[in-house]
Write a protein that holds these residues in place. Structure first.
Motif, PDB file in Angstrom:
ATOM      1  N   PHE A 487       0.860  -1.181   0.000  1.00 26.42           N
ATOM      2  CA  PHE A 487       0.000   0.000   0.000  1.00 26.42           C
ATOM      3  C   PHE A 487       0.899   1.234   0.000  1.00 26.42           C
ATOM      4  CE2 PHE A 487      -2.621   3.179   2.323  1.00 26.42           C
ATOM      5  CZ  PHE A 487      -3.656   3.258   1.403  1.00 26.42           C
ATOM      6  N   CYS A 488       0.739   2.089  -1.007  1.00 29.03           N
ATOM      7  CA  CYS A 488       1.657   3.222  -1.161  1.00 29.03           C
ATOM      8  C   CYS A 488       0.919   4.538  -0.982  1.00 29.03           C
ATOM      9  CB  CYS A 488       2.282   3.212  -2.560  1.00 29.03           C
ATOM     10  SG  CYS A 488       3.090   1.671  -2.969  1.00 29.03           S
ATOM     11  N   THR A 490       2.203   6.995   1.958  1.00 33.43           N
ATOM     12  CA  THR A 490       3.136   7.942   2.585  1.00 33.43           C
ATOM     13  C   THR A 490       4.236   8.376   1.618  1.00 33.43           C
ATOM     14  OG1 THR A 490       2.653   6.785   4.626  1.00 33.43           O
ATOM     15  CG2 THR A 490       4.583   8.212   4.641  1.00 33.43           C
ATOM     16  N   ALA A 495       4.653  15.870   4.882  1.00 36.18           N
ATOM     17  CA  ALA A 495       4.175  15.286   6.141  1.00 36.18           C
ATOM     18  C   ALA A 495       2.898  14.505   5.828  1.00 36.18           C
ATOM     19  CB  ALA A 495       3.896  16.377   7.155  1.00 36.18           C
ATOM     20  N   SER A 496       2.991  13.189   5.903  1.00 39.01           N
ATOM     21  CA  SER A 496       1.902  12.364   5.374  1.00 39.01           C
ATOM     22  C   SER A 496       0.810  12.073   6.404  1.00 39.01           C
ATOM     23  CB  SER A 496       2.469  11.065   4.813  1.00 39.01           C
ATOM     24  OG  SER A 496       3.436  11.368   3.841  1.00 39.01           O
ATOM     25  N   TRP A 521       7.917   3.874   2.888  1.00 39.34           N
ATOM     26  CA  TRP A 521       7.245   3.054   3.900  1.00 39.34           C
ATOM     27  C   TRP A 521       6.181   2.137   3.300  1.00 39.34           C
ATOM     28  CZ3 TRP A 521       9.806   2.281   8.021  1.00 39.34           C
ATOM     29  CH2 TRP A 521      10.635   3.294   8.532  1.00 39.34           C
ATOM     30  N   SER A 523       5.105  -1.087   3.059  1.00 41.99           N
ATOM     31  CA  SER A 523       5.429  -2.342   3.743  1.00 41.99           C
ATOM     32  C   SER A 523       5.131  -3.531   2.841  1.00 41.99           C
ATOM     33  CB  SER A 523       4.600  -2.487   5.020  1.00 41.99           C
ATOM     34  OG  SER A 523       4.833  -1.391   5.852  1.00 41.99           O
ATOM     35  N   HIS A 581      10.123  -2.439   4.351  1.00 40.32           N
ATOM     36  CA  HIS A 581       9.351  -1.196   4.138  1.00 40.32           C
ATOM     37  C   HIS A 581      10.151  -0.383   3.118  1.00 40.32           C
ATOM     38  CE1 HIS A 581       7.310  -2.456   7.828  1.00 40.32           C
ATOM     39  NE2 HIS A 581       8.519  -2.666   8.323  1.00 40.32           N
ATOM     40  N   THR A 732       6.394   1.394  16.097  1.00 41.19           N
ATOM     41  CA  THR A 732       5.977   2.020  14.832  1.00 41.19           C
ATOM     42  C   THR A 732       4.461   2.186  14.750  1.00 41.19           C
ATOM     43  OG1 THR A 732       5.731  -0.030  13.558  1.00 41.19           O
ATOM     44  CG2 THR A 732       7.933   0.972  13.601  1.00 41.19           C
ATOM     45  N   ALA A 736       2.410   4.553  12.368  1.00 43.08           N
ATOM     46  CA  ALA A 736       1.745   3.981  11.194  1.00 43.08           C
ATOM     47  C   ALA A 736       0.229   4.090  11.332  1.00 43.08           C
ATOM     48  CB  ALA A 736       2.154   2.524  11.031  1.00 43.08           C
ATOM     49  N   ASP A 737      -0.445   4.206  10.206  1.00 43.42           N
ATOM     50  CA  ASP A 737      -1.898   4.450  10.177  1.00 43.42           C
ATOM     51  C   ASP A 737      -2.252   5.724  10.944  1.00 43.42           C
ATOM     52  OD1 ASP A 737      -2.151   2.139   8.780  1.00 43.42           O
ATOM     53  OD2 ASP A 737      -2.954   0.948  10.428  1.00 43.42           O
ATOM     54  N   GLU A 741      -1.004  11.758  17.761  1.00 40.14           N
ATOM     55  CA  GLU A 741      -1.532  13.118  17.901  1.00 40.14           C
ATOM     56  C   GLU A 741      -2.762  13.341  17.029  1.00 40.14           C
ATOM     57  OE1 GLU A 741       1.553  12.258  17.348  1.00 40.14           O
ATOM     58  OE2 GLU A 741       2.633  12.924  19.123  1.00 40.14           O
ATOM     59  N   VAL A 742      -2.730  12.761  15.832  1.00 42.92           N
ATOM     60  CA  VAL A 742      -3.860  12.933  14.915  1.00 42.92           C
ATOM     61  C   VAL A 742      -5.097  12.232  15.493  1.00 42.92           C
ATOM     62  CG1 VAL A 742      -4.707  12.364  12.601  1.00 42.92           C
ATOM     63  CG2 VAL A 742      -2.376  13.224  12.913  1.00 42.92           C
TER      64      VAL A 742
HETATM   65  C1  LIG Z   1       6.968   0.451  10.075  1.00 43.24           C
HETATM   66  C2  LIG Z   1       6.104   1.360   9.293  1.00 43.24           C
HETATM   67  C3  LIG Z   1       5.293   0.839   8.311  1.00 43.24           C
HETATM   68  C4  LIG Z   1       4.511   1.674   7.526  1.00 43.24           C
HETATM   69  N1  LIG Z   1       3.785   1.122   6.507  1.00 43.24           N
HETATM   70  C5  LIG Z   1       3.173   1.959   5.626  1.00 43.24           C
HETATM   71  C6  LIG Z   1       2.570   1.443   4.441  1.00 43.24           C
HETATM   72  O1  LIG Z   1       2.537   0.220   4.225  1.00 43.24           O
HETATM   73  N2  LIG Z   1       2.049   2.313   3.564  1.00 43.24           N
HETATM   74  C7  LIG Z   1       2.062   3.664   3.777  1.00 43.24           C
HETATM   75  O2  LIG Z   1       1.572   4.401   2.942  1.00 43.24           O
HETATM   76  N3  LIG Z   1       2.626   4.175   4.897  1.00 43.24           N
HETATM   77  C8  LIG Z   1       3.198   3.370   5.824  1.00 43.24           C
HETATM   78  N4  LIG Z   1       3.817   3.903   6.918  1.00 43.24           N
HETATM   79  C9  LIG Z   1       3.885   5.334   7.093  1.00 43.24           C
HETATM   80  C10 LIG Z   1       3.056   5.917   8.204  1.00 43.24           C
HETATM   81  O3  LIG Z   1       1.695   5.747   7.969  1.00 43.24           O
HETATM   82  C11 LIG Z   1       3.467   7.367   8.350  1.00 43.24           C
HETATM   83  O4  LIG Z   1       4.771   7.385   8.852  1.00 43.24           O
HETATM   84  C12 LIG Z   1       2.537   8.156   9.227  1.00 43.24           C
HETATM   85  O5  LIG Z   1       1.303   8.311   8.619  1.00 43.24           O
HETATM   86  C13 LIG Z   1       3.120   9.533   9.576  1.00 43.24           C
HETATM   87  O6  LIG Z   1       3.488  10.220   8.454  1.00 43.24           O
HETATM   88  P1  LIG Z   1       4.951  10.872   8.355  1.00 43.24           P
HETATM   89  O7  LIG Z   1       5.931   9.831   8.599  1.00 43.24           O
HETATM   90  O8  LIG Z   1       5.025  11.611   7.083  1.00 43.24           O
HETATM   91  O9  LIG Z   1       5.044  11.873   9.590  1.00 43.24           O
HETATM   92  P2  LIG Z   1       4.617  13.397   9.613  1.00 43.24           P
HETATM   93  O10 LIG Z   1       3.325  13.586   8.955  1.00 43.24           O
HETATM   94  O11 LIG Z   1       5.762  14.204   9.140  1.00 43.24           O
HETATM   95  O12 LIG Z   1       4.391  13.628  11.156  1.00 43.24           O
HETATM   96  C14 LIG Z   1       5.466  13.683  12.077  1.00 43.24           C
HETATM   97  C15 LIG Z   1       4.966  13.979  13.453  1.00 43.24           C
HETATM   98  O13 LIG Z   1       4.311  15.221  13.489  1.00 43.24           O
HETATM   99  C16 LIG Z   1       3.368  15.228  14.534  1.00 43.24           C
HETATM  100  N5  LIG Z   1       2.053  15.575  14.016  1.00 43.24           N
HETATM  101  C17 LIG Z   1       1.528  15.298  12.829  1.00 43.24           C
HETATM  102  N6  LIG Z   1       0.256  15.727  12.745  1.00 43.24           N
HETATM  103  C18 LIG Z   1      -0.031  16.310  13.936  1.00 43.24           C
HETATM  104  C19 LIG Z   1      -1.176  16.921  14.478  1.00 43.24           C
HETATM  105  N7  LIG Z   1      -2.321  17.033  13.781  1.00 43.24           N
HETATM  106  N8  LIG Z   1      -1.083  17.413  15.744  1.00 43.24           N
HETATM  107  C20 LIG Z   1       0.059  17.319  16.436  1.00 43.24           C
HETATM  108  N9  LIG Z   1       1.136  16.716  15.978  1.00 43.24           N
HETATM  109  C21 LIG Z   1       1.118  16.232  14.744  1.00 43.24           C
HETATM  110  C22 LIG Z   1       3.333  13.829  15.101  1.00 43.24           C
HETATM  111  O14 LIG Z   1       4.096  13.741  16.266  1.00 43.24           O
HETATM  112  C23 LIG Z   1       3.947  13.004  13.993  1.00 43.24           C
HETATM  113  O15 LIG Z   1       4.520  11.818  14.453  1.00 43.24           O
HETATM  114  C24 LIG Z   1       4.549   3.056   7.747  1.00 43.24           C
HETATM  115  C25 LIG Z   1       5.349   3.587   8.756  1.00 43.24           C
HETATM  116  C26 LIG Z   1       6.128   2.764   9.507  1.00 43.24           C
HETATM  117  C27 LIG Z   1       7.017   3.364  10.544  1.00 43.24           C
END
Ligand SMILES: Cc1cc2nc3c(=O)[nH]c(=O)nc-3n(C[C@H](O)[C@H](O)[C@H](O)COP(=O)(O)OP(=O)(O)OC[C@H]3O[C@@H](n4cnc5c(N)ncnc54)[C@H](O)[C@@H]3O)c2cc1C
Length: 763
Positions: A487-488, A490, A495-496, A521, A523, A581, A732, A736-737, A741-742
């Protein structure tokens, strides 16, 4: 050794030397004989000579009741069962010549293992206790599955009519010993005589005294090595054995202590009975089980009366025999109560069962999954982990170990497959919650049952929103476990957490969509079997709202322009077990228009649907990981010692143990509550609960794993324990998902809304 059964040891030694193959002849006079003190009526002796050990069983001396103490029958039945592969000590020799030691006797192999004298098994933890009891009941089911003819035991019993004979025999014995009038006993006898089961002609080989303390278990595993004491074996109705074995669940509280330990919580009566029924492939609705339980209590009351009668005439062996008079009445009363119960189906009431009731199907599958884990998954753990460790630096690192593929085939054959999808499995989320927890105890187990992320989420999407063609091409092979997916969503450059940031483009060009962008990411993308990706990206439509600009599209992994760039590590782990990942780049990746899911601009709609149950499936599984971590913690705390005390004896460690248990129970209750709400109200209306669960459970589980690491010391962070990987993986889940905070913001929003509704209602 007691003196009552002393016999001529030299004569025995000479006899065995000449008759028993392998018995050491020399040096003469060195045979050691010890009598077992525990309660068999046929005296039993441990024999040892020259490093070899045997067991001898003989008739008691003196005049005996007819048909009692038939050691030749014991020898015969053990011989037949041993040949059939049933766990009994191998009988080696039978001697009818009374001149050797004064009575007939037989000698069997000495089996080394564990015997538990207290039925509550205080020596082991609840999980092991469950496993031991389940192993015991499976063995009973196996015994009852044998065909008398093929065992060569025709005529071993007295033919059809077992129940009728039992009622009259015990009635006669009771009448002969009765010292006072107990109306309940008479009523019970009458009820039994008038309510004989219609299938009283059913005949299996039955043990007659099947209890956990007549079983030798493997020294470390929950495996039955031998069933002992066949003196009361005969042919008769198999449910009589089952009722006798499970009667302690109903033991009257007023008479605890007379040979019966505390009543067990795990495993439950229902769990034992449904395992038995499943092994014998009989219905779990046990008709007439009330008769068999009532009969068991009648028999116990009769035995107690007999012991008291022997005490009255000064012929009782046990010190507390005078107390037996007091138990006859409560036993008879309990028998009478049980006779009136209409059903004993194996509906389970787990600890949380009153609040969260699993369906019959859910219970059966949970039980099967537990069995499967015990029988196939845990024994495979070492080999599979070793595979990944050894392949770490080779080309094969992303391939699945052959053993895992074999386990998948096995699980599929047993119908333990795609359990996460209600429309396929027929299970509710509440049913699945407990099953997922079980599979979460082992890191690769969810995949064995085709219940692993991200495939589960992708299958949900295709199932709910896919066209018939999309389902045929991608959903079917995914459901069959022939391919896997990723699933793609992020992206590395934005900031996803806020999915409206997504920049990857999906642009229409004639009959195709062209995809350009970077994802990371993803997976599972490393798995060579990963054949398809579901990609989220922006379709050009700037006039629409922020939540209507994104779409999801199906992209076969071998489409030109799709490139796996690199795997990302998680705290240094490449997570090969989950297919890694990956960062994936899309450069002019072209797919047919028909690959769009649900339609342009509907990506958020799908994302909402995808992650309702999917989000809490992670939580359910991680509770299993927490249970596994707490188990490790407790074992370690009981093994190691510092400053003169076991670790658990330091109060701080004891408190950690308690806190861990509190965290797990609280987190589980919330998870089950959410699962029930999804079942009752659907994903959308359970959004607040899903968000709460998604925040609470990973926190609770991490706390447990962290405590376990601390108690294990250096070992806890090493490769010798699974804790470090568990910690990395569960950590994680707070990202993840969607990060915590969200979800917290979502919870607050719903809470404020709920409060304002309350306020409006008051006004
Ligand atoms: C092991 C692992 C597996 C994953 N598998 C998948 C996958 O299969 N497919 C996929 O698409 N993604 C996957 N992900 C990605 C995951 O869903 C994202 O990392 C996650 O959604 C956060 O996005 P980001 O990393 O861009 O963090 P960012 O959006 O940059 O956020 C960073 C931090 O900002 C803070 N923040 C964000 N929003 C708010 C808010 N509203 N209020 C306060 N603080 C906030 C939080 O502390 C957050 O942790 C995976 C991640 C990991 C670690």
């Amino acid at each position: 050794a007691s003196c009552t059964h002393r016999f001529d040891q030299d004569s025995l030694e000479r006899y065995l030397g000449s008759r028993l193959p392998g018995f050491p002849r020399q040096p003469a006079g060195t045979l050691a004989v010890r009598q077992y003190s525990s309660g068999q009526s046929n005296p039993t002796f441990y024999l040892q000579k020259g490093g070899q050990a045997f067991v001898l069983r003989k008739k008691p001396h003196g005049p005996l009741l007819p048909r009692a103490h038939k050691v030749d029958r014991e020898y015969r039945v053990q011989k037949a069962l041993f040949s059939a592969g049933f766990p009994v000590p191998e009988p080696l020799l039978y001697c009818s010549d009374v001149s050797i030691i004064g009575t007939e006797f037989y000698v069997m192999q000495h089996v080394q293992g564990r015997i538990f004298r207290d039925i509550s098994l205080p020596e082991v933890g609840p999980a092991e206790r469950s496993a031991l009891y389940l192993a015991m009941i499976e063995t009973l089911a196996l015994l009852h599955s044998f065909d008398l003819q093929s065992l060569g035991l025709q005529g071993y019993g007295r033919g059809p009519g077992y129940c009728k004979r039992q009622v009259s025999t015990w009635k006669k014995q009771y009448d002969a010993a009765a010292h006072t009038d107990i109306p309940a006993m008479n009523k019970l006898a009458e009820w039994l005589a008038n309510n004989l089961p219609p299938d009283d002609s059913e005949e299996s080989l039955i043990h007659g005294d099947f209890r956990i303390d007549n079983i030798i278990f493997h020294p470390t595993q929950a495996r039955v090595l031998a069933v002992l004491d066949w003196e009361l074996s005969t042919t008769g109705h198999p449910l009589a054995d089952l009722a006798y074995t499970t009667q302690f669940y109903f033991w009257p509280a007023s008479i605890k202590g007379l040979g019966q330990g505390s009543i067990l919580e795990t495993p439950s009566f229902e769990e034992l009975v449904s395992t038995y029924c499943r092994c014998r492939r009989i219905s779990t609705t046990l008709s007439n089980f009330n008769f068999f339980l009532a009969l068991s209590y009648f028999k116990m009351a009769g035995i107690a009366q007999g012991v008291y009668a022997r005490y009255l005439i000064g012929n009782a062996s046990a010190e507390n025999s005078h107390e037996f008079a007091k138990v006859v009445k409560p036993l008879a009363e309990r028998g009478l109560e049980l006779s009136k119960r209409s059903s004993f189906s194996s509906t389970q009431h787990s600890t949380s069962g009153e609040l969260f009731h699993q369906s019959r199907k859910g219970q059966e599958i949970l039980l099967k999954v537990k069995q499967f884990m015990k029988q196939h998954i845990y024994p495979a753990e070492k080999e599979i982990i070793k595979y990944y460790t050894e392949c770490r630096n080779s080309e094969d690192r992303w391939k699945k170990p052959p053993l895992l593929e074999r386990l998948k085939e096995l699980a599929k054959a047993e119908g333990l497959w795609n359990l996460f999808l209600p429309d396929v499995s027929g299970l509710s989320q509440l049913d699945y919650a407990q099953i997922a927890e079980e599979t979460g105890r082992c890191v690769f187990a969810p995949e064995v049952f085709n219940c692993h992320a991200p495939d589960t989420g992708n299958m949900e999407v295709l199932h709910m929103y896919g066209t018939e063609e999309q389902k045929k091409e991608w959903l079917e092979p995914l459901l069959e476990g022939k391919i896997s997916s990723c699933f793609c969503m992020t992206e590395p450059d934005v900031a996803s957490s806020d999915a409206t940031n997504m920049q990857c483009t999906i642009e229409r060009e004639g009959n195709s969509y062209v995809i350009n962008g970077k994802k990371w990411w993803s997976s599972g993308a490393g798995n060579p079997n990963c054949k398809v990706a579901i990609v989220m990206g922006k379709t050009k439509n700037s006039s629409a709202s922020r939540y209507k600009q994104h779409s999801m599209i199906i992209v076969p992994m071998d489409t030109p322009g799709l490139k796996l760039i690199r795997p990302l590590s998680v705290f240094g782990y490449m997570d090969e077990i989950h297919g890694g990942h990956f960062e994936i780049h899309f450069n002019d990746v072209r797919v047919p228009v028909s690959n769009i899911i649900l339609g342009e601009g509907r990506g958020f709609e799908i994302a909402q649907g995808r992650l309702g149950p999917g989000r809490i499936h992670h939580c359910m599984r991680s509770l299993g990981a927490a249970e596994a971590a707490l188990e490790i913690l407790c074992q370690r705390a009981a093994q190691r010692q510092t400053f003169g005390k076991k670790l658990y004896q330091h109060e701080v460690v004891a408190h950690w143990i308690a806190e861990c248990r509190l965290s797990i129970e609280q987190a589980r209750l919330l998870t089950l509550q959410t699962a029930r709400k999804i079942d009752m109200l659907g994903n959308r209306r359970a959004r607040k609960e899903v968000a709460m669960t998604k925040v609470v459970v990973p926190r609770a589980v991490l706390k447990v794993i962290d405590c376990a690491v601390q108690v294990c010391g250096g070992a806890g962070v090493s490769q010798d324990f699974p804790l470090a990987f568990m910690f990395a993986y569960i950590r994680t889940l707070r990202l993840a998902d969607g990060p915590d905070e969200v979800h917290l913001s979502t919870i607050a929003r719903w809470e404020l809304l709920d409060q304002s509704k309350k306020l409006t209602a008051k006004i």
